[in-house]
Structures are given as structure tokens and as C-alpha cells.
Design a protein around this motif. Structure first.
Motif, PDB file in Angstrom:
ATOM      1  N   ARG A   1       0.868  -1.331  -0.063  1.00  0.00           N
ATOM      2  CA  ARG A   1      -0.050  -0.091  -0.094  1.00  0.00           C
ATOM      3  C   ARG A   1       0.818   1.124  -0.106  1.00  0.00           C
ATOM      4  O   ARG A   1       1.750   1.381   0.358  1.00  0.00           O
ATOM      5  N   PHE A   2       0.601   2.332  -0.637  1.00  0.00           N
ATOM      6  CA  PHE A   2       1.152   3.410  -1.073  1.00  0.00           C
ATOM      7  C   PHE A   2       0.408   4.629  -0.533  1.00  0.00           C
ATOM      8  O   PHE A   2      -0.970   4.649  -0.746  1.00  0.00           O
ATOM      9  N   ARG A   3       0.781   5.528   0.103  1.00  0.00           N
ATOM     10  CA  ARG A   3       0.213   6.718   0.877  1.00  0.00           C
ATOM     11  C   ARG A   3       1.081   7.974   0.478  1.00  0.00           C
ATOM     12  O   ARG A   3       2.340   7.953   0.689  1.00  0.00           O
ATOM     13  N   ILE A   4       0.496   8.892  -0.129  1.00  0.00           N
ATOM     14  CA  ILE A   4       1.376  10.192  -0.253  1.00  0.00           C
ATOM     15  C   ILE A   4       0.478  11.248   0.433  1.00  0.00           C
ATOM     16  O   ILE A   4      -0.735  11.483   0.371  1.00  0.00           O
ATOM     17  N   VAL A   5       1.433  11.942   1.486  1.00  0.00           N
ATOM     18  CA  VAL A   5       0.911  13.009   2.241  1.00  0.00           C
ATOM     19  C   VAL A   5       1.385  14.146   1.769  1.00  0.00           C
ATOM     20  O   VAL A   5       2.667  14.287   1.743  1.00  0.00           O
ATOM     21  N   ALA A   6       0.817  15.470   1.269  1.00  0.00           N
ATOM     22  CA  ALA A   6       1.482  16.231   0.602  1.00  0.00           C
ATOM     23  C   ALA A   6       0.807  17.593   1.287  1.00  0.00           C
ATOM     24  O   ALA A   6      -0.421  17.708   1.477  1.00  0.00           O
ATOM     25  N   VAL A   7       1.654  18.719   1.323  1.00  0.00           N
ATOM     26  CA  VAL A   7       1.193  19.916   1.941  1.00  0.00           C
ATOM     27  C   VAL A   7       0.555  20.495   0.592  1.00  0.00           C
ATOM     28  O   VAL A   7       1.138  20.601  -0.387  1.00  0.00           O
ATOM     29  N   GLY A   8      -0.692  21.133   0.640  1.00  0.00           N
ATOM     30  CA  GLY A   8      -1.257  21.839  -0.453  1.00  0.00           C
ATOM     31  C   GLY A   8      -2.632  21.343  -0.613  1.00  0.00           C
ATOM     32  O   GLY A   8      -2.635  20.005  -0.895  1.00  0.00           O
ATOM     33  N   LYS A   9      -3.568  22.298  -1.015  1.00  0.00           N
ATOM     34  CA  LYS A   9      -4.978  21.828  -0.958  1.00  0.00           C
ATOM     35  C   LYS A   9      -5.388  22.488  -2.496  1.00  0.00           C
ATOM     36  O   LYS A   9      -4.936  23.239  -2.482  1.00  0.00           O
ATOM     37  N   GLY A  10      -6.317  21.840  -2.905  1.00  0.00           N
ATOM     38  CA  GLY A  10      -6.956  22.503  -4.132  1.00  0.00           C
ATOM     39  C   GLY A  10      -5.951  22.403  -5.278  1.00  0.00           C
ATOM     40  O   GLY A  10      -5.843  23.517  -6.027  1.00  0.00           O
ATOM     41  N   MET A  11      -5.684  21.268  -5.425  1.00  0.00           N
ATOM     42  CA  MET A  11      -4.693  21.247  -6.806  1.00  0.00           C
ATOM     43  C   MET A  11      -5.564  21.429  -7.957  1.00  0.00           C
ATOM     44  O   MET A  11      -6.859  20.831  -8.096  1.00  0.00           O
ATOM     45  N   PRO A  12      -4.826  21.800  -9.206  1.00  0.00           N
ATOM     46  CA  PRO A  12      -5.614  21.984 -10.415  1.00  0.00           C
ATOM     47  C   PRO A  12      -6.274  20.552 -10.698  1.00  0.00           C
ATOM     48  O   PRO A  12      -5.669  19.499 -10.532  1.00  0.00           O
TER      49      PRO A  12
ATOM     50  N   ALA B   1       4.904  20.071   9.554  1.00  0.00           N
ATOM     51  CA  ALA B   1       5.718  18.816   9.866  1.00  0.00           C
ATOM     52  C   ALA B   1       4.698  17.791  10.778  1.00  0.00           C
ATOM     53  O   ALA B   1       4.530  16.697  10.757  1.00  0.00           O
ATOM     54  N   GLN B   2       4.442  18.519  12.039  1.00  0.00           N
ATOM     55  CA  GLN B   2       3.231  17.869  12.818  1.00  0.00           C
ATOM     56  C   GLN B   2       1.985  17.193  12.137  1.00  0.00           C
ATOM     57  O   GLN B   2       1.770  16.173  12.438  1.00  0.00           O
ATOM     58  N   ARG B   3       1.532  18.076  11.182  1.00  0.00           N
ATOM     59  CA  ARG B   3       0.171  17.411  10.406  1.00  0.00           C
ATOM     60  C   ARG B   3       0.749  16.307   9.506  1.00  0.00           C
ATOM     61  O   ARG B   3      -0.179  15.496   9.259  1.00  0.00           O
ATOM     62  N   LEU B   4       1.986  16.537   8.947  1.00  0.00           N
ATOM     63  CA  LEU B   4       2.334  15.311   7.947  1.00  0.00           C
ATOM     64  C   LEU B   4       2.592  14.138   8.669  1.00  0.00           C
ATOM     65  O   LEU B   4       2.164  12.978   8.309  1.00  0.00           O
ATOM     66  N   LEU B   5       3.279  14.218   9.749  1.00  0.00           N
ATOM     67  CA  LEU B   5       3.613  13.006  10.762  1.00  0.00           C
ATOM     68  C   LEU B   5       2.354  12.256  11.126  1.00  0.00           C
ATOM     69  O   LEU B   5       2.283  11.080  11.462  1.00  0.00           O
ATOM     70  N   ALA B   6       1.496  13.163  11.488  1.00  0.00           N
ATOM     71  CA  ALA B   6       0.116  12.741  12.054  1.00  0.00           C
ATOM     72  C   ALA B   6      -0.716  11.788  10.829  1.00  0.00           C
ATOM     73  O   ALA B   6      -1.568  10.741  11.399  1.00  0.00           O
ATOM     74  N   LYS B   7      -0.404  12.008   9.563  1.00  0.00           N
ATOM     75  CA  LYS B   7      -1.173  11.172   8.768  1.00  0.00           C
ATOM     76  C   LYS B   7      -0.176   9.979   8.134  1.00  0.00           C
ATOM     77  O   LYS B   7      -0.736   9.428   7.549  1.00  0.00           O
ATOM     78  N   VAL B   8       0.839   9.926   8.881  1.00  0.00           N
ATOM     79  CA  VAL B   8       1.633   8.495   8.622  1.00  0.00           C
ATOM     80  C   VAL B   8       1.037   7.334   9.376  1.00  0.00           C
ATOM     81  O   VAL B   8       0.832   7.257  10.603  1.00  0.00           O
ATOM     82  N   PRO B   9       0.656   6.135   8.471  1.00  0.00           N
ATOM     83  CA  PRO B   9      -0.200   5.060   9.087  1.00  0.00           C
ATOM     84  C   PRO B   9       0.868   4.228  10.001  1.00  0.00           C
ATOM     85  O   PRO B   9       2.282   4.428   9.774  1.00  0.00           O
ATOM     86  N   ASP B  10       0.429   3.824  11.137  1.00  0.00           N
ATOM     87  CA  ASP B  10       1.135   3.121  11.983  1.00  0.00           C
ATOM     88  C   ASP B  10       1.909   1.877  11.137  1.00  0.00           C
ATOM     89  O   ASP B  10       1.348   1.136  10.401  1.00  0.00           O
ATOM     90  N   GLY B  11       3.433   1.949  11.458  1.00  0.00           N
ATOM     91  CA  GLY B  11       4.157   0.891  10.848  1.00  0.00           C
ATOM     92  C   GLY B  11       4.678   1.221   9.489  1.00  0.00           C
ATOM     93  O   GLY B  11       5.447   0.178   8.826  1.00  0.00           O
ATOM     94  N   ALA B  12       4.147   2.240   8.863  1.00  0.00           N
ATOM     95  CA  ALA B  12       4.625   2.420   7.565  1.00  0.00           C
ATOM     96  C   ALA B  12       6.050   2.904   7.512  1.00  0.00           C
ATOM     97  O   ALA B  12       6.559   3.564   8.388  1.00  0.00           O
TER      98      ALA B  12
ATOM     99  N   SER C   1       3.519  -1.351   3.792  1.00  0.00           N
ATOM    100  CA  SER C   1       2.886   0.320   3.613  1.00  0.00           C
ATOM    101  C   SER C   1       4.011   1.273   3.491  1.00  0.00           C
ATOM    102  O   SER C   1       4.635   1.191   4.364  1.00  0.00           O
ATOM    103  N   ILE C   2       3.848   1.946   2.402  1.00  0.00           N
ATOM    104  CA  ILE C   2       5.187   3.089   2.365  1.00  0.00           C
ATOM    105  C   ILE C   2       4.337   4.538   2.385  1.00  0.00           C
ATOM    106  O   ILE C   2       3.223   4.513   1.562  1.00  0.00           O
ATOM    107  N   CYS C   3       4.871   5.390   2.970  1.00  0.00           N
ATOM    108  CA  CYS C   3       4.135   6.739   3.143  1.00  0.00           C
ATOM    109  C   CYS C   3       5.078   7.822   2.529  1.00  0.00           C
ATOM    110  O   CYS C   3       6.142   7.907   3.212  1.00  0.00           O
ATOM    111  N   PHE C   4       4.767   8.474   1.473  1.00  0.00           N
ATOM    112  CA  PHE C   4       5.801   9.469   0.942  1.00  0.00           C
ATOM    113  C   PHE C   4       5.143  10.841   1.660  1.00  0.00           C
ATOM    114  O   PHE C   4       4.193  11.066   1.530  1.00  0.00           O
ATOM    115  N   LEU C   5       6.317  11.638   1.861  1.00  0.00           N
ATOM    116  CA  LEU C   5       5.898  12.728   2.557  1.00  0.00           C
ATOM    117  C   LEU C   5       6.152  13.992   1.560  1.00  0.00           C
ATOM    118  O   LEU C   5       7.725  14.097   1.207  1.00  0.00           O
TER     119      LEU C   5
END
Length: 158
Positions: free
Chosen positions: A2-13, A59-70, A101-105
Motif C-alpha cells: 500500500r502506498f500513501r502520499i501525504v502532501a502539503v497543499g490543497k486544491g490542486m488543479p 511537519a506535525q500534520r504530515l507525521l500525524a497522517k503516517v499510518p502505523d508501521g509505514a 505500507s510506504i508513506c511518501f511525504l
């Protein structure tokens, strides 16, 4: 995997969102890809103290979205420069080592805070050029898909 990307920035084109959604759909049968957006921190980024505070908040909000064990992978201009085959090989090694599970930040306009970089097992760079954040996000989605197709011997990468 499973892959998760957590990215700063909302409302992408819309074209970027559609592109990322397309790669997520393609990756469904290979474990899945989820993209999570967090809002950019509101701060006075003109001053160094404001930039540091914004990066710390993000940083705090990014790390909060990392799944356990990823396994955490950051995108950072100081990260490792590798080609698509080497990226696929790295994902394959992690998979073979039991990572599920891999989480990209991806950070905001000022990058990632050191507290995020120290949590990463691996840091990846797309090169010395600066890319717009939406484009970097789409490039990451595509490279994850490309890596999976390389590992699964699906004729996408040539």
C-alpha cells in the motif's frame, strides 16, 4: 504493498487531481495508492521565523497522517537521485523485507522540517531543478506506478 502520499497543499488543479486519481485507480489491484492533502500553514513566510514555524506546523500534520508501521519516504532536493529502475528495485527490496505500507511525504513551499527528515528511512530527489508542487505530486504518483509495473513485469516502462 500500500502506498500513501501525504502532501502539503490543497486544491490542486483539476488535471493534476485527475492524473493522480488515474494512477491510484491503476494501482488498486497492486495494493493501492492514497493521496492525502493537508493545508499549507498560515504564517508570515517572508520572515525566517515565520518560515520555520510554518514548516514545524506542517511537519506535525504530515507525521500525524503516517499510518502505523509505514515506512516513511520523503521527497527532498537533498535526497537521493535515482532512476526509475533503481526506484523500483528499492521498492522491491522493501517489499521483500516485509514492508507492507510506504508513506511518501511532500512538504510545502519551504520544504520539510528536520523533524520530518529524521523520521524518513529514505529521502528521494527528483533532481536539482525546482518543480511546481502539483507537478511533483503527479510525478511521484507516476513513478510509483512505473515502479510497480517494472516489478510486476507489466509492459508500461520501456
Amino acid at each position: 504493498m500500500r502506498f500513501r502520499i501525504v502532501a502539503v497543499g490543497k486544491g490542486m488543479p483539476r488535471p493534476i487531481t485527475q492524473l493522480c486519481d488515474d494512477y491510484a485507480k491503476r494501482l488498486k489491484r497492486h495494493g493501492g495508492l492514497e493521496v492525502i492533502e493537508i493545508p499549507e500553514a498560515r504564517a508570515d513566510r517572508e520572515r525566517e521565523a515565520g518560515r520555520r514555524q510554518a514548516m514545524a506546523d506542517e511537519a506535525q500534520r504530515l507525521l500525524a497522517k503516517v499510518p502505523d508501521g509505514a515506512l516513511v519516504v520523503t521527497l527532498d532536493r537533498g535526497g537521493k537521485l535515482i532512476d526509475s529502475e533503481a526506484f523500483a528495485a528499492q521498492l522491491g527490496r522493501w517489499r521483500d523485507d516485509g514492508e507492507r505500507s510506504i508513506c511518501f511525504l511532500l512538504g510545502g513551499p519551504d520544504g520539510l522540517d528536520d523533524s520530518v527528515l529524521t523520521q524518513a528511512r529514505f529521502s528521494l530527489s527528483f533532481g536539482p531543478m525546482t518543480f511546481p508542487h502539483p507537478l511533483a505530486r503527479a510525478m511521484l504518483c507516476e513513478q510509483v506506478y512505473r515502479a510497480v509495473t517494472i516489478l510486476e513485469r507489466i509492459p508500461y516502462h520501456r
